[in-house]
Design a protein around this motif. Structure first.
Motif, PDB file in Angstrom:
ATOM      1  N   TYR A 211       0.832  -1.203   0.000  1.00  0.00           N
ATOM      2  CA  TYR A 211       0.000   0.000   0.000  1.00  0.00           C
ATOM      3  C   TYR A 211       0.869   1.257   0.000  1.00  0.00           C
ATOM      4  O   TYR A 211       0.660   2.172  -0.804  1.00  0.00           O
ATOM      5  CB  TYR A 211      -0.936   0.015   1.208  1.00  0.00           C
TER       6      TYR A 211
ATOM      7  N   ALA B 151      -9.280   5.020  -3.119  1.00  0.00           N
ATOM      8  CA  ALA B 151     -10.196   4.053  -2.506  1.00  0.00           C
ATOM      9  C   ALA B 151      -9.966   2.610  -2.997  1.00  0.00           C
ATOM     10  O   ALA B 151      -9.953   1.693  -2.179  1.00  0.00           O
ATOM     11  CB  ALA B 151     -11.643   4.480  -2.713  1.00  0.00           C
ATOM     12  N   PRO B 152      -9.789   2.369  -4.300  1.00  0.00           N
ATOM     13  CA  PRO B 152      -9.529   0.985  -4.718  1.00  0.00           C
ATOM     14  C   PRO B 152      -8.247   0.411  -4.096  1.00  0.00           C
ATOM     15  O   PRO B 152      -8.215  -0.752  -3.705  1.00  0.00           O
ATOM     16  CB  PRO B 152      -9.410   1.075  -6.243  1.00  0.00           C
TER      17      PRO B 152
ATOM     18  N   SER C 116      -6.969   1.243  -1.198  1.00  0.00           N
ATOM     19  CA  SER C 116      -7.311   0.970   0.204  1.00  0.00           C
ATOM     20  C   SER C 116      -8.153  -0.291   0.315  1.00  0.00           C
ATOM     21  O   SER C 116      -7.934  -1.131   1.189  1.00  0.00           O
ATOM     22  CB  SER C 116      -8.083   2.143   0.808  1.00  0.00           C
ATOM     23  N   PHE C 117      -9.124  -0.425  -0.594  1.00  0.00           N
ATOM     24  CA  PHE C 117      -9.994  -1.596  -0.567  1.00  0.00           C
ATOM     25  C   PHE C 117      -9.196  -2.885  -0.710  1.00  0.00           C
ATOM     26  O   PHE C 117      -9.377  -3.829   0.061  1.00  0.00           O
ATOM     27  CB  PHE C 117     -11.067  -1.523  -1.664  1.00  0.00           C
TER      28      PHE C 117
ATOM     29  N   PHE D  19      -8.905  -5.861   1.836  1.00  0.00           N
ATOM     30  CA  PHE D  19      -9.420  -7.144   1.350  1.00  0.00           C
ATOM     31  C   PHE D  19      -8.378  -8.245   1.535  1.00  0.00           C
ATOM     32  O   PHE D  19      -8.704  -9.353   1.973  1.00  0.00           O
ATOM     33  CB  PHE D  19      -9.826  -7.011  -0.127  1.00  0.00           C
TER      34      PHE D  19
END
Length: 179
Positions: free
Chosen positions: A94, A103-104, A106-107, A111
């Motif tokens: 990250y 956001a993607p 972070s997702f 996940f």
């Protein structure tokens, strides 16, 4: 006579905690890897994750060799693995690449961690059949960590797909023979 009894008792207690000490070393190295990722020392984080992998390899080996396997040790190992091979590698990737995706990024970071936790929980409640179900989190974490070395050579989108693939492999139903 009393001194020998105390000595024997102390040696037995130390012996029973040897594997747990290695497991806690694994956890500590993962914790430091997280801290160094947050501070921007990504190369040091990578090194700490790989040293944690060595400690993880030896804790189980020591427990079996000394015949000191326990339910506590199994649970402690899983908690250490989610830190060292779940959170630490996810944060390393990250910080190095995925934050650029907002956001993607972070997702897929979260996940990956969630799939690793699910994989470990499933492992802890399953019977020991000589097989792993899904990719072990240690392998996924080491692959994610190793991929950090290729950041300058691969397009950033590769890391979104890599984290998604590793996540899905951890929770997939395929079986791998234990080594």
């Amino acid at each position: 006579m009393f001194i020998l009894e105390v000595f024997d008792s102390t040696v037995k207690k130390l012996k029973t905690q040897t594997a747990n000490a290695l497991t806690l070393l694994n956890l500590s190295l993962g914790g430091f890897a997280i801290i160094y990722s947050l501070k921007g020392s990504l190369n040091l984080s990578l090194l700490l994750i790989f040293i944690a992998a060595l400690a993880d390899r030896f804790d189980g080996m020591v427990a079996r060799k000394l015949n000191i396997e326990s339910e506590l040790g199994k649970q402690l190992d899983s908690m250490s693995d989610i830190i060292s091979f779940g959170v630490a590698p996810a944060l390393l990737i990250y910080q190095s690449v995925l934050f650029d995706f907002g956001a993607p990024g972070s997702f897929f970071t979260v996940f990956y961690i969630a799939c690793g936790a699910f994989r470990l929980a499933r492992f802890n409640i399953s019977e020991n059949t000589g097989y792993f179900t899904g990719l072990p989190i240690t392998a996924a974490g080491c692959l994610a960590t190793l991929s950090f070395l290729a950041v300058p050579y691969f397009p950033q989108h590769f890391y979104l797909y890599l984290m998604m693939l590793l996540s899905l492999l951890m929770i997939s139903p395929f079986r791998l023979r234990k080594m």
